[in-house]
Design a protein around this motif. Structure first.
Motif, PDB file in Angstrom:
ATOM      1  N   LYS A 112      -7.931   4.970  -6.632  1.00 34.51           N
ATOM      2  CA  LYS A 112      -6.938   5.805  -7.303  1.00 34.51           C
ATOM      3  C   LYS A 112      -7.005   5.628  -8.831  1.00 34.51           C
ATOM      4  O   LYS A 112      -7.790   4.834  -9.326  1.00 34.51           O
TER       5      LYS A 112
ATOM      6  N   TYR B   2     -11.284  15.001   3.249  1.00 33.78           N
ATOM      7  CA  TYR B   2     -10.582  14.948   4.530  1.00 33.78           C
ATOM      8  C   TYR B   2     -11.144  15.916   5.573  1.00 33.78           C
ATOM      9  O   TYR B   2     -11.477  17.049   5.268  1.00 33.78           O
TER      10      TYR B   2
ATOM     11  N   HIS C 271      -4.671   1.660  -4.551  1.00 33.51           N
ATOM     12  CA  HIS C 271      -5.962   1.346  -3.930  1.00 33.51           C
ATOM     13  C   HIS C 271      -7.074   1.546  -4.958  1.00 33.51           C
ATOM     14  O   HIS C 271      -6.922   2.346  -5.889  1.00 33.51           O
TER      15      HIS C 271
ATOM     16  N   ALA D 265       0.038   9.848  -3.691  1.00 36.06           N
ATOM     17  CA  ALA D 265      -1.066   8.894  -3.903  1.00 36.06           C
ATOM     18  C   ALA D 265      -2.021   9.348  -5.009  1.00 36.06           C
ATOM     19  O   ALA D 265      -2.594   8.531  -5.717  1.00 36.06           O
TER      20      ALA D 265
ATOM     21  N   THR E 155      -0.550   9.807   5.952  1.00 36.79           N
ATOM     22  CA  THR E 155       0.580  10.723   5.744  1.00 36.79           C
ATOM     23  C   THR E 155       1.306  10.969   7.068  1.00 36.79           C
ATOM     24  O   THR E 155       2.515  10.737   7.148  1.00 36.79           O
TER      25      THR E 155
ATOM     26  N   SER F 257      -0.113   5.089  -4.532  1.00 35.79           N
ATOM     27  CA  SER F 257      -1.167   4.166  -4.096  1.00 35.79           C
ATOM     28  C   SER F 257      -1.870   3.562  -5.303  1.00 35.79           C
ATOM     29  O   SER F 257      -2.142   4.262  -6.281  1.00 35.79           O
TER      30      SER F 257
ATOM     31  N   PHE G 254      -4.870  12.453   4.016  1.00 36.69           N
ATOM     32  CA  PHE G 254      -5.297  11.189   4.599  1.00 36.69           C
ATOM     33  C   PHE G 254      -4.444  10.888   5.832  1.00 36.69           C
ATOM     34  O   PHE G 254      -3.293  11.325   5.919  1.00 36.69           O
TER      35      PHE G 254
ATOM     36  N   VAL H 195       1.804  16.668  -0.016  1.00 36.72           N
ATOM     37  CA  VAL H 195       0.818  15.809  -0.679  1.00 36.72           C
ATOM     38  C   VAL H 195       0.329  16.579  -1.898  1.00 36.72           C
ATOM     39  O   VAL H 195      -0.127  17.712  -1.770  1.00 36.72           O
TER      40      VAL H 195
ATOM     41  N   GLU I 210      -5.550  -3.370  -3.517  1.00 35.83           N
ATOM     42  CA  GLU I 210      -4.702  -2.717  -2.525  1.00 35.83           C
ATOM     43  C   GLU I 210      -3.273  -2.822  -3.040  1.00 35.83           C
ATOM     44  O   GLU I 210      -2.822  -3.907  -3.399  1.00 35.83           O
ATOM     45  N   GLY I 211      -2.578  -1.716  -3.070  1.00 37.18           N
ATOM     46  CA  GLY I 211      -1.190  -1.770  -3.520  1.00 37.18           C
ATOM     47  C   GLY I 211      -0.571  -0.397  -3.459  1.00 37.18           C
ATOM     48  O   GLY I 211      -1.265   0.611  -3.311  1.00 37.18           O
TER      49      GLY I 211
ATOM     50  N   THR J  13       0.389   3.456   2.268  1.00 41.59           N
ATOM     51  CA  THR J  13       0.648   3.558   3.708  1.00 41.59           C
ATOM     52  C   THR J  13       1.964   2.859   4.050  1.00 41.59           C
ATOM     53  O   THR J  13       2.812   3.401   4.766  1.00 41.59           O
TER      54      THR J  13
ATOM     55  N   SER K   7       0.852  -1.197   0.000  1.00 35.11           N
ATOM     56  CA  SER K   7       0.000   0.000   0.000  1.00 35.11           C
ATOM     57  C   SER K   7       0.882   1.239   0.000  1.00 35.11           C
ATOM     58  O   SER K   7       2.091   1.163   0.227  1.00 35.11           O
TER      59      SER K   7
HETATM   60  C1  LIG Z   1      -5.128   6.862  -0.660  1.00 34.07           C
HETATM   61  C2  LIG Z   1      -4.131   7.695   0.054  1.00 34.07           C
HETATM   62  C3  LIG Z   1      -3.183   7.147   0.923  1.00 34.07           C
HETATM   63  C4  LIG Z   1      -3.199   5.701   1.336  1.00 34.07           C
HETATM   64  O1  LIG Z   1      -3.074   4.825   0.288  1.00 34.07           O
HETATM   65  P1  LIG Z   1      -3.167   3.244   0.593  1.00 34.07           P
HETATM   66  O2  LIG Z   1      -2.586   2.651  -0.662  1.00 34.07           O
HETATM   67  O3  LIG Z   1      -4.624   2.949   0.760  1.00 34.07           O
HETATM   68  O4  LIG Z   1      -2.373   2.963   1.791  1.00 34.07           O
HETATM   69  C5  LIG Z   1      -2.220   7.966   1.468  1.00 34.07           C
HETATM   70  N1  LIG Z   1      -2.192   9.278   1.201  1.00 34.07           N
HETATM   71  C6  LIG Z   1      -3.095   9.858   0.391  1.00 34.07           C
HETATM   72  C7  LIG Z   1      -3.003  11.316   0.112  1.00 34.07           C
HETATM   73  C8  LIG Z   1      -4.116   9.084  -0.192  1.00 34.07           C
HETATM   74  O5  LIG Z   1      -5.030   9.661  -0.965  1.00 34.07           O
END
Ligand SMILES: *Cc1c(COP(=O)(O)O)cnc(C)c1O
Length: 389
Positions: free
Chosen positions: A188, A327, A185, A161, A91, A183, A88, A133, A194-195, A63, A61
């Motif tokens: 995205k 957020y 996910h 991400a 971060t 990301s 998110f 970000v 998930e990745g 994360t 992920s």
């Molecule tokens: C989606 C997202 C994450 C987390 O991504 P994962 O792959 O779900 O861990 C982290 N930061 C931001 C800004 C995101 O939008």
């Protein structure tokens, strides 16, 4: 047409574009479903080539890629890490896990990115990382952020991400920091369920990143024949993605142009068709500075007030259209407050968070769907809608 559902338009829908299922079955038939097999290597090579970066490592992920960055930077208890208040939780969390204190910087009212003019005053003796970000895949002001970071010799980790294939002044997002994280996910642009990925722009960090990702062993060197046995050499964890998911992802990356073209069309449809309406209602549409090429990750609007937004969400929901906020200010969260966050610290974030609305956005949205969304928005009258009271 009170509460009668007229359409059925999700906010997000994961879509496959081509060879995803074929590649997944190929990975199974070839007998390699664990990490770092053929498709993981293809994804690494694809991204390294496309972004022209020294090393990319797929992770489970974004994360986890952020957590790897914190490990690689040797973040210690008491260290401070500067993150935007509008992001998110991962971060800051990745650094907080190592004992760091998150220091929240407010955002710019136009791009909603880290406000680079407020960055320098937050730097202390203990600052160990700056984590911009690229919100909605529009680049932060990297010239200023990089200049401040190098003045104080503080590494940058880009949480990218949203921003894969976006550019700032002609240079890909994710290529500015010591590290950057991606990301995959399902929400995205490019997905595999998930990745994620860690982009390593400083070649000196590659070997340690491979070790940390492989449970603290030098297994990657062993597989390359550089050592004759592998052993425990550092701290680490299991951050490898299964090759089945890498197979999914590779099919998505191969369809990069198709995916990005679809998303670009959706973004411009909303922007073109809502422009006049937005001006008339005092609604702010996204700002994309001329020196930024965005990644077309999302389309958001800033509405006049919280009440207006909530009423519009209900109005759209009654018509089967799912639009969502984003957020909440991290400085006001339970965890943020534990680290000293207080109301008023980040006024732009606190204001924007109440007024922001994201419209349905996924690759397979048809023009007819987009037309429904736009029409439904234009039919909304907050002062006369029965839903507003
Ligand atoms: C989606 C997202 C994450 C987390 O991504 P994962 O792959 O779900 O861990 C982290 N930061 C931001 C800004 C995101 O939008």
């Amino acid at each position: 047409m009170k509460n009668e559902k007229m359409y059925d338009i999700d906010f997000n829908r994961p879509t496959i574009v081509g060879k995803e299922l074929f590649y997944i079955s190929q990975a199974i038939h070839e007998g390699h479903s664990a990490g770092d097999a053929a498709f993981t290597k293809k994804c690494h090579a694809y991204l390294e080539q496309a972004l022209q970066v020294p090393r990319v490592l797929l992770t489970t992920s974004c994360t986890h890629a952020l957590e790897m960055s914190a490990l690689l930077l040797d973040i210690q208890p008491g260290d401070e890490v500067i993150v935007p208040s509008f992001t998110f939780v991962s971060t800051p969390n990745a650094f907080v896990l190592r004992g760091a204190k998150p220091v929240f910087v407010d955002i710019r009212p136009d791009t909603l990115n880290m406000d680079e003019t407020k960055l320098e005053q937050l730097i202390t003796e203990r600052t160990r990382a700056i984590v911009p970000v690229h919100y909605a895949g529009v680049g932060c002001e990297m010239d200023t952020i990089c200049a401040i970071a190098s003045k104080y010799n503080i590494p940058i980790v880009e949480d990218n991400a949203h921003g894969l294939f976006g550019k700032y002044k002609g240079r890909y997002l994710g290529t500015f920091g010591t590290f950057a994280t991606q990301s995959f996910h399902e929400t995205k642009n490019f997905i595999c369920g998930e990745g994620g990925a860690l982009i390593i722009n400083d070649s000196r960090c590659i070997e340690r990143a491979e070790i940390i990702r492989e449970k603290g062993t030098n297994r990657s060197r062993f597989f390359r024949g550089q050592v004759d046995k592998y052993t425990w050499v550092d701290i680490g964890s299991s951050f490898l993605i299964s090759d089945l998911l890498a197979a999914f992802l590779y099919a998505q990356l191969e369809a990069r142009d198709e995916i990005q073209a679809k998303r670009q069309k959706i973004w411009h449809y909303y922007n073109d068709h809502l422009q006049d309406w937005a001006e008339g209602k005092g609604v702010q549409l996204p700002t994309v500075p001329a020196h930024c090429e965005q990644s077309y990750h999302m389309f958001y609007m800033l509405l006049p007030s919280l009440e207006y937004r909530q009423a519009l969400i209900s109005h759209l929901k009654a018509r089967g259209i799912l639009a969502v906020f984003h957020y909440l200010p991290l400085n006001l969260s339970d965890m943020g407050r534990k680290y000293g966050g207080r109301a008023g610290d980040c006024p732009v974030t606190e204001d924007v968070s109440d007024r922001l609305l994201r419209l349905p956005f996924y690759n397979d949205l048809e023009e007819a769907d987009l037309a429904c969304v736009v029409q439904a928005i234009k039919e909304f009258d907050p002062w006369y809608s029965p839903l507003a009271s």
